[in-house]
Design an enzyme around this catalytic site. Structure first.
Site, PDB file in Angstrom:
ATOM      1  CD  GLU A  43       0.988 -39.293  83.289  1.00 35.09           C
ATOM      2  OE1 GLU A  43       2.133 -38.788  83.191  1.00 35.09           O
ATOM      3  OE2 GLU A  43      -0.028 -38.609  83.553  1.00 35.09           O
ATOM      4  NE  ARG A  47      -6.249 -36.006  83.229  1.00 37.03           N
ATOM      5  CZ  ARG A  47      -5.434 -35.349  82.420  1.00 37.03           C
ATOM      6  NH1 ARG A  47      -5.899 -34.793  81.320  1.00 37.03           N
ATOM      7  NH2 ARG A  47      -4.160 -35.251  82.697  1.00 37.03           N
ATOM      8  CB  THR A  71      -5.142 -37.787  86.431  1.00 35.12           C
ATOM      9  OG1 THR A  71      -4.564 -37.400  85.170  1.00 35.12           O
ATOM     10  CG2 THR A  71      -6.005 -36.636  86.919  1.00 35.12           C
ATOM     11  CE  LYS A 131       2.023 -34.103  85.620  1.00 35.16           C
ATOM     12  NZ  LYS A 131       0.871 -34.848  85.124  1.00 35.16           N
TER      13      LYS A 131
HETATM   14  C1  3PG Z   1      -1.480 -33.935  81.706  1.00 37.98           C
HETATM   15  O1  3PG Z   1      -1.514 -34.486  82.795  1.00 37.98           O
HETATM   16  O2  3PG Z   1      -2.495 -33.622  81.053  1.00 37.98           O
HETATM   17  C2  3PG Z   1      -0.155 -33.720  81.141  1.00 37.98           C
HETATM   18  O3  3PG Z   1       0.733 -33.220  81.961  1.00 37.98           O
HETATM   19  C3  3PG Z   1      -0.077 -33.346  79.710  1.00 37.98           C
HETATM   20  O4  3PG Z   1       0.067 -32.011  79.441  1.00 37.98           O
HETATM   21  P1  3PG Z   1       0.004 -31.563  77.896  1.00 37.98           P
HETATM   22  O5  3PG Z   1      -1.391 -31.835  77.434  1.00 37.98           O
HETATM   23  O6  3PG Z   1       0.336 -30.099  77.893  1.00 37.98           O
HETATM   24  O7  3PG Z   1       1.006 -32.377  77.172  1.00 37.98           O
END
Ligand code: 3PG
Length: 217
Positions: A43, A47, A71, A131
């Site tokens: 994924e 960002r 995101t 999610k």
């Molecule tokens: C995110 O979108 O940053 C994730 O869900 C990842 O979370 P993590 O950095 O705790 O693995």
């Protein structure tokens, strides 16, 4: 929105590597390092300014990887990731406008949920893969199992993200509620900046060596 084929692919993969990539030149080497460690789903978080270019490169050059986009906060980002070839989309929250844009463009979409109200909104918008975010600070596995009770008859599947690591992934993955888990620990920003592909491969291999096999496939 998630086809049975995509759902099965994620369920068999068990782990989703969450990545933030600044330089699209890093995208393919990271994907290949994860693949060498046995991780087949990524994924890529939208960002950074060139995130969609990174998605496009992985889609074009590493066909064994199922590349999703994370995101996704608005309909414009839906358009951008669909154009880049993302196989699915994920968001931290549950925004009906974004969900509808994903449906209009045929993008399988998992909105973020952490409360019963979030889940009701997701249901009203025909989402069945969700999610669970931020998993650990929202109450972890105990919270997920309690939260899921009133919706159990609807066959929802969850992707816990946020605070997942080799220390807790087994607990989540042993539950039939959980489709797969994900996290950024597999390919940390620092490792990507250092172009330390071997650490990323090793993290992936270590995690894959302990994941329980999917029960339903
Ligand atoms: C995110 O979108 O940053 C994730 O869900 C990842 O979370 P993590 O950095 O705790 O693995």
């Amino acid at each position: 929105m998630f086809t049975p084929e995509l759902t099965t692919k994620l369920e068999r993969a068990r782990l989703v590597a969450v990545l933030t990539i600044e330089d699209p030149d890093d995208a393919v080497p990271v994907a290949r390092a994860l693949l060498a460690g046995g991780v087949t789903v990524m994924e890529l978080a939208c960002r950074t300014p060139r995130a969609t270019e990174a998605i496009r490169r992985i889609r074009g050059e590493v066909s064994e990887i199922t590349i999703g986009a994370g995101t996704i906060l608005n309909p414009q980002q839906v358009e951008a990731v669909v154009a880049a070839g993302a196989a699915f989309g994920v968001a931290p929250g549950c925004n009906p406008r974004t969900i509808r844009a994903a449906q209009d463009r045929g993008l399988p979409f998992a909105p973020g949920v952490a409360t019963a109200t979030d889940i009701e909104i997701a249901l009203e918008n025909q989402c069945r893969v969700l999610k669970f975010f931020p998993a650990e600070t929202s109450g972890g596995f105990a919270h997920l199992t309690n939260l899921a009770v009133p919706f159990a008859h609807l066959g929802l599947r969850y992707i816990p993200l946020g605070g997942i690591s080799v220390g807790n992934l087994t607990t989540y993955l042993e539950s039939p509620l959980v489709l797969c888990v994900g996290g950024s620990w597999l390919a940390k920003v620092e490792a990507i900046h250092k172009r330390d592909w071997e650490t990323i491969r090793r993290n992936a291999a270590e995690a894959m060596s302990i994941v329980p096999t999917a029960r339903t496939t």
